[in-house]
Design a protein around this motif. Structure first.
Motif, PDB file in Angstrom:
ATOM      1  N   MET A 183       0.838  -1.209   0.000  1.00  0.00           N
ATOM      2  CA  MET A 183       0.000   0.000   0.000  1.00  0.00           C
ATOM      3  C   MET A 183       0.870   1.256   0.000  1.00  0.00           C
ATOM      4  SD  MET A 183      -3.129  -0.953   2.599  1.00  0.00           S
ATOM      5  CE  MET A 183      -3.854   0.660   2.416  1.00  0.00           C
ATOM      6  N   ASN A 184       1.967   1.234   0.767  1.00  0.00           N
ATOM      7  CA  ASN A 184       2.895   2.376   0.740  1.00  0.00           C
ATOM      8  C   ASN A 184       3.494   2.559  -0.649  1.00  0.00           C
ATOM      9  OD1 ASN A 184       2.458   3.003   3.375  1.00  0.00           O
ATOM     10  ND2 ASN A 184       4.337   2.097   4.159  1.00  0.00           N
ATOM     11  N   ALA A 185       3.799   1.432  -1.322  1.00  0.00           N
ATOM     12  CA  ALA A 185       4.347   1.513  -2.677  1.00  0.00           C
ATOM     13  C   ALA A 185       3.337   2.141  -3.635  1.00  0.00           C
ATOM     14  CB  ALA A 185       4.749   0.118  -3.153  1.00  0.00           C
ATOM     15  N   VAL A 186       2.060   1.768  -3.492  1.00  0.00           N
ATOM     16  CA  VAL A 186       1.011   2.341  -4.349  1.00  0.00           C
ATOM     17  C   VAL A 186       0.914   3.851  -4.131  1.00  0.00           C
ATOM     18  CG1 VAL A 186      -1.483   2.399  -4.756  1.00  0.00           C
ATOM     19  CG2 VAL A 186      -0.308   0.202  -4.523  1.00  0.00           C
ATOM     20  N   HIS A 187       0.969   4.299  -2.878  1.00  0.00           N
ATOM     21  CA  HIS A 187       0.930   5.739  -2.582  1.00  0.00           C
ATOM     22  C   HIS A 187       2.172   6.437  -3.134  1.00  0.00           C
ATOM     23  CE1 HIS A 187      -2.692   6.079  -0.202  1.00  0.00           C
ATOM     24  NE2 HIS A 187      -2.363   4.988   0.479  1.00  0.00           N
ATOM     25  N   ALA A 188       3.329   5.768  -3.079  1.00  0.00           N
ATOM     26  CA  ALA A 188       4.563   6.379  -3.573  1.00  0.00           C
ATOM     27  C   ALA A 188       4.519   6.576  -5.087  1.00  0.00           C
ATOM     28  CB  ALA A 188       5.763   5.512  -3.188  1.00  0.00           C
ATOM     29  N   ILE A 189       3.902   5.643  -5.810  1.00  0.00           N
ATOM     30  CA  ILE A 189       3.788   5.767  -7.272  1.00  0.00           C
ATOM     31  C   ILE A 189       2.755   6.829  -7.638  1.00  0.00           C
ATOM     32  CG2 ILE A 189       3.169   4.540  -9.392  1.00  0.00           C
ATOM     33  CD1 ILE A 189       4.260   1.982  -8.069  1.00  0.00           C
ATOM     34  N   GLY A 190       1.659   6.891  -6.876  1.00  0.00           N
ATOM     35  CA  GLY A 190       0.635   7.912  -7.117  1.00  0.00           C
ATOM     36  C   GLY A 190      -0.129   7.668  -8.402  1.00  0.00           C
ATOM     37  N   HIS A 191      -0.367   8.748  -9.148  1.00  0.00           N
ATOM     38  CA  HIS A 191      -1.167   8.657 -10.375  1.00  0.00           C
ATOM     39  C   HIS A 191      -0.308   8.386 -11.616  1.00  0.00           C
ATOM     40  CE1 HIS A 191      -4.744   9.922  -8.255  1.00  0.00           C
ATOM     41  NE2 HIS A 191      -4.068  10.952  -7.733  1.00  0.00           N
ATOM     42  N   ALA A 192       1.004   8.355 -11.463  1.00  0.00           N
ATOM     43  CA  ALA A 192       1.872   8.079 -12.609  1.00  0.00           C
ATOM     44  C   ALA A 192       1.867   6.579 -12.923  1.00  0.00           C
ATOM     45  CB  ALA A 192       3.304   8.544 -12.306  1.00  0.00           C
ATOM     46  N   ASN A 193       2.255   6.252 -14.148  1.00  0.00           N
ATOM     47  CA  ASN A 193       2.378   4.842 -14.519  1.00  0.00           C
ATOM     48  C   ASN A 193       3.600   4.254 -13.826  1.00  0.00           C
ATOM     49  OD1 ASN A 193       0.140   4.910 -16.236  1.00  0.00           O
ATOM     50  ND2 ASN A 193       1.373   5.671 -17.946  1.00  0.00           N
ATOM     51  N   GLY A 194       3.425   3.091 -13.220  1.00  0.00           N
ATOM     52  CA  GLY A 194       4.530   2.502 -12.474  1.00  0.00           C
ATOM     53  C   GLY A 194       4.414   1.002 -12.373  1.00  0.00           C
ATOM     54  N   HIS A 195       5.378   0.409 -11.675  1.00  0.00           N
ATOM     55  CA  HIS A 195       5.442  -1.041 -11.522  1.00  0.00           C
ATOM     56  C   HIS A 195       5.619  -1.380 -10.053  1.00  0.00           C
ATOM     57  CE1 HIS A 195       6.763  -0.146 -15.646  1.00  0.00           C
ATOM     58  NE2 HIS A 195       6.222  -1.323 -15.976  1.00  0.00           N
ATOM     59  N   LEU A 196       4.951  -2.434  -9.624  1.00  0.00           N
ATOM     60  CA  LEU A 196       5.106  -2.995  -8.289  1.00  0.00           C
ATOM     61  C   LEU A 196       5.490  -4.458  -8.458  1.00  0.00           C
ATOM     62  CD1 LEU A 196       4.889  -2.959  -5.217  1.00  0.00           C
ATOM     63  CD2 LEU A 196       2.425  -3.357  -5.447  1.00  0.00           C
TER      64      LEU A 196
END
Length: 737
Positions: A482-495
């Motif tokens: 969940m912290n990783a999702v908040h860190a990526i925010g609205h930009a395109n990213g990878h988890l």
């Protein structure tokens, strides 16, 4: 007698302390009064100086404004005289335009030649000739400022310019509008006012029109006979000398009925007019400043009084507490220790809002899980029954197997939903298949990943097992994700979630663990990688502190990583993080891998060994759902199991009173009664194995197993498969091989 023995030793010290306190308070009160009077005197002086300074500054500003105004009118007047001398045919239009643009302050332009006077801007109030001139102040050799009265009894200021050819032009100034527009808008106190005099003491402007044109001393003696003008005359003499200053004097308040005697403060300054000057002064009652000071001092003394009363009350209460403290010192120490314990408990509690939400969700999901489990039990049971009766290579067997697999998946979903919504997390640890644990956790992670984040998993595990608590481990993984999702925010990213088995050597290189420290040889490493905003070094130093968060107010509690670290530590594990600001973060979680001696995988033909044994197992199942009992009864008929069913605890008690059972399986709660309480009450007819069938595993159930009140528990929905596996894992006297 006992009361005297208790209070008599305290009486003398208490009385001495009370006398000392009263003496101290008297000294304090005297000091407060003394310093209050000193402060009041200084405050009055400062307030008077401030008020007087403000008045003088306003008066000087007004004098400068009037000087500029009269110079402007003088310049305009000279220009109009030149126009009139030139014989310009549009003189009337120019003059009337000037009057219109300067109304209502300029009432008109008055021109005298050898003939009749010419008036521009006619007004019925001042039409006609001048009947009397009260005051004349020379600006230069040709320009004079007059205070005049016209034949219509209307008074005004006349700024006159005399030409050599006998032409005289004047600007008529409306005294009433002049006072209201220039002077009356400035207020000093409630009744303060302005006065303008010429250099001979003739009043030009005053709030009372009847004082216009009178001499300030002699004229008032005529209007108000018998008044003492000595203090006023002294100040007027200073004004007529062209001085600037502030004076306090005794006079009369002319604007009130009866002209009562009053102490006044006046600020005055000269208005230069070239060869002569005017005097502008502002007057205020000294009593108004005194009233302000008195009100402020009253408030101050009220504040001091309140403070003093508070101090007296506080000292009295402290003396009372002192006496009580001597009497109850041991009790106070006990409560202090209890307070420390409570503070430690509060520091370890979850966030209050989070607890409330979980309590609501837990209540809802508990009921949902119970109903779904009752529906899944016959589905799984009858699917098993069909699989036992059908040939493995038949289509019907495949269909039954699909039903069974689907019901298992539904069971997992219900368990995950119930597990993540528990208010009291299960404290008991058990052997867990690491791969299954991570795959189930990833299912929950997928539900929180928005469309702009791609979840990548790489689980390189076989049958490795760890010792732990499923709910807590799921929470730890979910918190970091969940912290990783908040860190990526609205930009395109990878988890990315990577799991692998590593040796002890890798952990030694990055941790402070000693090489000779007793530890496991292999560890499960879980890497959670994101390409979000990353963390600074300062943030990384504080990230595991409770309530520390970089999120905006209302978006986070700051407990996620703190709870995660506690969970990892409780599992004898390690957690590390590496982050680059702006590039992303990776968390490494290490958990010790244990051998799984009790880990069993019972295949679909698990009943073969049971059918071959000679001795039947006596089993009592207690459940208030008749459909569940019917399904289990049909399935167990295929096996060497003597099954007895009961729909409540009273019926089960009757069965136990007449027969001994090898195993008893009970619904956790029936009609609000607890199965744990029932198990504690059946010591006389205690079966060999006691198993509780529960919708959720809570702390009470785990502690009951740890205390050997029950042998084990099983999550609903139950089937022959799950019951026999649980029996096999807990039975030491029964041969189920």
């Amino acid at each position: 007698m006992k009361l005297k023995q208790i209070f008599l030793p305290l009486a003398k010290p208490f009385n001495r302390a009370l006398v000392a306190a009263i003496t101290a308070m008297i000294i304090f009160m005297v000091a407060v009064v003394y310093f209050g009077l000193v402060i009041a005197k200084r405050y009055r002086s400062a307030l008077t100086d401030n008020q007087s300074g403000a008045m003088l500054q306003t008066v000087q500003s007004m004098a400068d404004s009037l000087e500029a105004l009269f110079l402007e009118y003088n310049s305009d007047l000279k220009a109009y005289c030149q126009i009139i001398d030139s014989g310009n045919e549009i003189t009337r239009e120019i003059c009337e335009s000037y009057v219109d643009s300067h109304k209502p302050l300029v009432a008109g332009i008055y021109i005298e030649t050898h003939g009749e006077p010419i008036i521009y801007g006619e007004n019925e109030n001042w039409n006609g000739k001048i009947s009397r001139i009260y005051s004349s102040s020379k600006m230069d050799g040709k320009t004079v400022l007059h205070l005049v009265r016209f034949e219509s009894n209307w008074m005004g200021l006349l700024l006159s310019h005399q030409r050599e050819n006998g032409l005289s032009a004047s600007i008529i100034i409306n005294l009433k509008h002049f006072y209201e527009g220039r002077l009356a808008k400035f207020h000093f106190g409630d009744e303060g006012y302005f006065v303008i005099k010429d250099s001979k003491g003739i009043i030009l402007l005053h709030p009372e029109e009847r004082q216009w044109g009178i001499q300030v001393i002699e004229g008032r003696n005529e209007l108000y006979p018998g008044k003492d003008m000595r203090s006023l005359k002294k100040m007027i003499d200073n004004q007529l000398e062209g001085k600037t200053g502030i004076e306090t004097y005794t006079s009369y308040w002319w604007t009130q009925e009866g002209s009562p005697r009053s102490k006044k403060i006046s600020a005055y300054a000269p208005v230069p007019l070239g060869e002569d000057f005017l005097v502008v002064s502002a007057v205020i009652k000294a009593d108004e400043i005194d009233e302000t000071i008195t009100k402020s001092l009253s408030n101050m003394f009220l504040l001091f009084g309140t403070f003093t009363f508070g101090v007296i009350s506080m000292i009295s209460y402290m003396m009372y507490l002192y006496a009580q403290n001597r009497k109850h010192s041991e009790t106070a120490a006990y409560f202090a220790k209890m307070n420390d314990v409570l503070e430690q408990m509060h520091r370890s509690e979850e966030n209050i809002a989070h607890q409330q939400r979980l309590q609501i969700i837990g209540t809802m999901t508990g009921g949902i899980a119970h109903e779904f489990n009752n529906l899944l039990t016959p589905i799984m049971g009858y699917a098993e029954l069909l699989m036992l009766e059908l040939s493995e290579d038949s289509d019907a067997y495949s269909s039954a197997n699909e039903i069974y697999d689907a019901s298992l998946k539904a069971k997992d979903i219900i368990q995950q939903l119930a597990g993540m919504s528990r208010k009291n997390i299960e404290s008991a640890f058990k052997t867990l298949n690491a791969k299954d644990l991570i795959l189930k956790a990833l299912k929950m992670v997928k539900t929180i990943c928005p469309e702009n984040i791609q979840l990548i998993d790489s689980v390189n595990l076989d049958d490795e097992c760890i010792l732990g608590n499923t709910t807590q481990l799921n929470q730890a993984i979910l918190n970091i994700c969940m912290n990783a999702v908040h860190a990526i925010g609205h930009a395109n990213g990878h988890l990315q979630v990577v799991a692998a088995k590593v040796g002890k050597t890798e952990l030694l290189e990055i941790s402070d663990m000693e090489r000779n420290e007793e530890s496991w040889n292999y560890y499960l490493r879980i890497d959670i990688i994101d390409d979000g905003c990353g963390m600074s070094k300062a943030v990384m130093k504080q990230m595991f502190e409770p309530f520390f968060t970089t999120k905006k107010s209302g978006q986070g509690t700051g407990l996620g990583l703190s709870v995660t670290e506690q969970i990892v530590t409780a599992h004898r594990g390690y957690i590390y993080a590496h982050s680059v600001l702006g590039s992303g973060t990776v968390f490494h979680l290490y958990f010790p891998i244990v051998s799984d001696e009790n880990h069993q995988n019972i295949s679909n033909d698990f009943s073969t060994s049971l059918k071959e044994q000679e001795k039947k197992i006596s089993l009592l199942i207690v459940d208030d759902n008749r459909k569940v009992l019917n399904q289990l009864e049909k399935n167990f008929k295929k096996l060497p199991v003597a099954l007895t069913c009961a729909t409540n605890f009273e019926a089960a008690r009757k069965e136990l009173s007449t027969k001994r059972f090898d195993v008893i399986a009970l619904e956790a709660y029936i009609n609000g009664d607890s199965a744990i309480d029932f198990c504690m009450s059946i010591h006389q007819h205690e079966p060999t194995i006691k198993i509780i069938m529960a919708d959720m595993i809570d702390r009470e159930l785990a502690e009951a197993r740890q205390s050997h009140i029950i042998n084990d528990y099983v999550m609903k929905p139950v089937s022959v498969h799950t019951l026999l596996r649980t029996m096999k894992g807990t039975a030491h006297s029964l041969d189920l091989r």
